[in-house]
Design a protein around this motif. Structure first.
Motif, PDB file in Angstrom:
ATOM      1  N   LEU A  79      48.084  32.267  48.306  1.00 41.84           N
ATOM      2  CA  LEU A  79      48.574  33.522  47.737  1.00 41.84           C
ATOM      3  C   LEU A  79      47.419  34.385  47.269  1.00 41.84           C
ATOM      4  CD1 LEU A  79      51.555  33.935  47.703  1.00 41.84           C
ATOM      5  CD2 LEU A  79      51.627  33.283  45.318  1.00 41.84           C
ATOM      6  N   ALA A 107      43.145  39.460  36.546  1.00 40.50           N
ATOM      7  CA  ALA A 107      43.057  39.850  37.958  1.00 40.50           C
ATOM      8  C   ALA A 107      43.631  38.759  38.851  1.00 40.50           C
ATOM      9  CB  ALA A 107      41.614  40.146  38.332  1.00 40.50           C
ATOM     10  N   LEU A 108      43.338  37.534  38.526  1.00 42.53           N
ATOM     11  CA  LEU A 108      43.857  36.419  39.326  1.00 42.53           C
ATOM     12  C   LEU A 108      45.381  36.374  39.287  1.00 42.53           C
ATOM     13  CD1 LEU A 108      43.680  33.783  40.925  1.00 42.53           C
ATOM     14  CD2 LEU A 108      43.336  32.567  38.762  1.00 42.53           C
ATOM     15  N   LYS A 155      39.094  38.702  34.348  1.00 41.36           N
ATOM     16  CA  LYS A 155      39.146  37.932  35.602  1.00 41.36           C
ATOM     17  C   LYS A 155      40.474  37.158  35.703  1.00 41.36           C
ATOM     18  CE  LYS A 155      35.685  38.284  38.467  1.00 41.36           C
ATOM     19  NZ  LYS A 155      36.114  39.626  38.800  1.00 41.36           N
ATOM     20  N   TYR A 206      37.726  33.220  41.258  1.00 46.43           N
ATOM     21  CA  TYR A 206      39.122  32.888  40.987  1.00 46.43           C
ATOM     22  C   TYR A 206      39.353  31.396  41.171  1.00 46.43           C
ATOM     23  CZ  TYR A 206      39.780  37.909  41.296  1.00 46.43           C
ATOM     24  OH  TYR A 206      39.694  39.255  41.102  1.00 46.43           O
ATOM     25  N   LEU A 255      46.787  39.176  41.281  1.00 46.48           N
ATOM     26  CA  LEU A 255      46.643  38.866  42.697  1.00 46.48           C
ATOM     27  C   LEU A 255      47.773  37.953  43.167  1.00 46.48           C
ATOM     28  CD1 LEU A 255      44.289  40.033  44.222  1.00 46.48           C
ATOM     29  CD2 LEU A 255      43.065  37.877  43.960  1.00 46.48           C
ATOM     30  N   THR A 256      48.075  36.973  42.352  1.00 51.02           N
ATOM     31  CA  THR A 256      49.164  36.047  42.678  1.00 51.02           C
ATOM     32  C   THR A 256      50.494  36.786  42.783  1.00 51.02           C
ATOM     33  OG1 THR A 256      47.970  34.399  41.369  1.00 51.02           O
ATOM     34  CG2 THR A 256      50.248  33.884  41.988  1.00 51.02           C
TER      35      THR A 256
END
Lengths: 213, 213, 213, 213
Positions: free
Chosen positions: C168, D164-165, D161, C203, D168-169
DNA sequence: TATGAATGAGTTTTCATTCAT
DNA sequence: TATGAATGAAAACTCATTCAT
């Protein structure tokens, strides 16, 4: 060898070409550029819509082509009389005038197209026309008074002025009978040219008295 | 007391009528019949869209009305000079010509409308126009040679022919300068009329020699 | 030995086939299905108009063929990495991701075609595409977690879930940078892949803490 | 009091407005800007051709209006959650994500329009869009990490961060299920949202371990 | 009576596709 | 087999005119 944007049109049989051109000339002469309808043209010409645009690309390009064609036809007539230059001023101008009158008589629709092209037409079209037809105009100019027999003139008469007066008379006559030419057949038109020529000679007789010794 | 189809328009205040008419004249003169936009007219005139059609019924009827109006304005000018008839042929015709030239100079837009009306207009409109304006043309004719001082003419000269020649010269000049009038201001136009008159007199001088004793 | 409707195309020299395909890919990627012009394609490919339709039958069939070709090219890449399977989950998925990123970097036009094919395309085309390309998608699946070194995982973590999370993240990153790849050169694109890989590792570091012992 | 160029449209009954808008949204979402047909729209909407252009002026203006409308509807949703800002990072982002998912579930067509608008669209349209919708984007930004309870984070973790992760998921999940939403009913879509939320929480559990103490 | 919102027939132009050769 | 000239259906858009109020 030069490619024209009209090559698609120019390679079809001359007969078809003429039929299509006539349809265009008629429509544009009657209605002018803007209000001419490409629908009406294809109907008159008996060709499909797409074909017209395949031949000419756009209405504007079509119009320019048609006017160009008309100018060429007109100019060719003048070119034919290149050699013919009577030394008498009246005869010279009358001769030129008759050529023009006959053209109008024989091709009233074509002349109408030509006449309108520089009057009622969108600016951008007019500009384009000028640049295209400028060369023809230049080519057909030529001096009116060159090589004239001046011995017959009264001393106080400027031959250029005299020529201008005669030309004005001829132009006035053309203008006077233009509408009539549009309404009659070419045959009747040619008869009318004779009539106008006769009328013209009468006027010339009057002017001659004022110009010649 | 005949009802006109324009009664809705003709019963509004003269001031409004004039404003609307001017908007129409401008639009039709500039763009011709077909390309003229009724939207542009109502915007210029400051009236609602529906009202324009309430007044005139259709674009065609509106155009005919406006041209008719222009013809009337033009004819009125000629009527005014009924009394003024110099006994010298050249002066007489020059005077008439100047009236026309001045009209063109002062009202280039109106004249352009008039000029175009008989050229670039759909056939059906043109036919209608001719039948309407024919009467005016007839009315404004009048004899050109009546009451002339014929003593100055050479015996072998037909005064009618002479008048026609002079008229032709004048018409030729109008035609020659028409485009220029369209491009300059009325003030400049009136200056141009003087210039044309001078040019005219030069031609007349030549003709005079041929006509008078 | 099944006959395809594309046999006329497939029997021409490979070199010509490639040139024609490239022209199609470029045109369809740049303009989408509907707006792409078969005229532009034949011009780019240097073949006659009729020949294109002789080869492919219709624009729709051509498009389906081209997309199919793109899918095949894309799938081939994945097939190549069949053997390469790091035993660390992160490295394994990162490796797969990099293959995809590099494909996008090196073939941005081809990928764009592919990407668009399933989004902005007429329904009937989209349906057809799905049925054709479904098989490839299925074929390229393969287990992500097979042969993994599970010893590093915390006991309460489902490796499949962990793999899905990582995937993902990678997909999210691809989506985020897709537009950029379309606007830069393949060379710059490969540099960008390095940059993205670095970002990715950051990440991964966070996730690793949550998954590994 | 500001005049919009869309006033003709905006003053018609809300019911008609909605029907027309829906027809436009459907057509544009399905086919994109260029290959959407105004003919198809008027047919779907049950209005005459001229009326569409009376309302919107041009296809381009219509498209911009429709996208603008979609953006507004989308933004309004986000605005509603202004106050809601859980202090836990996962809850905060999940909450925001759910709002987006629900929008996609309830308005899959509208979302598709929105999604495509910035991808497959002619440059000039895209530029125009950006300048129009920029303000909304700016307004809806807001810091994701502001006011967070940082006490739970491990010291070596950068909260930005981490955010952001997680984002993103969520984006990866949206992308993964986007196609599905397009094919199911809003009701089914809302059920799917619950399912996705559950899936999401599983991933979050993994990440949480890596981020929190 | 006076209006302006709404219309549909018309405009030019494009382009995938066909078909005679 | 391979071609390119020819086509017509569809595109976006305009605008004089109508008609309910």
């Amino acid at each position: 060898m030069t490619k024209t944007p009209y090559e698609n049109f120019e390679k079809i049989p001359a007969e078809d070409r003429q039929r299509i051109l006539n349809a265009c000339i008629e429509e544009f002469a009657q209605h002018g550029y803007r209000q001419a309808s490409t629908n009406a043209i294809v109907k008159k010409a008996g060709i499909p819509k797409g074909t017209l645009f395949y031949f000419f690309g756009s209405k504007k390009a079509l119009y320019l082509y048609v006017v160009d064609h008309a100018v060429r036809r007109f100019t060719v007539r003048y070119a034919e009389l290149a050699g013919e230059m009577p030394s008498d001023l009246f005869e010279r101008l009358l001769y030129r005038g008759q050529v023009k009158f006959r053209f109008v008589a024989e091709q009233p629709v074509l002349f109408r197209l030509l006449y309108n092209a520089f009057i009622h037409t969108p600016q951008e079209i007019r500009d384009e026309l000028r640049s295209r037809t400028g060369e023809y105009a230049a080519a057909s100019a030529g001096s009116l008074t060159e090589g004239l027999d001046l011995s017959k003139f009264r001393e106080d008469v400027d031959p250029e002025k005299a020529a201008a007066l005669i030309q004005l008379t001829l132009d006035g006559l053309l203008n006077k009978y233009l509408g009539t030419f549009q309404q009659i057949s070419p045959t009747e038109g040619l008869a009318l040219v004779e009539q106008i020529t006769a009328e013209c000679r009468e006027y010339f007789e009057l002017i001659r008295h004022g110009i010649y010794k």
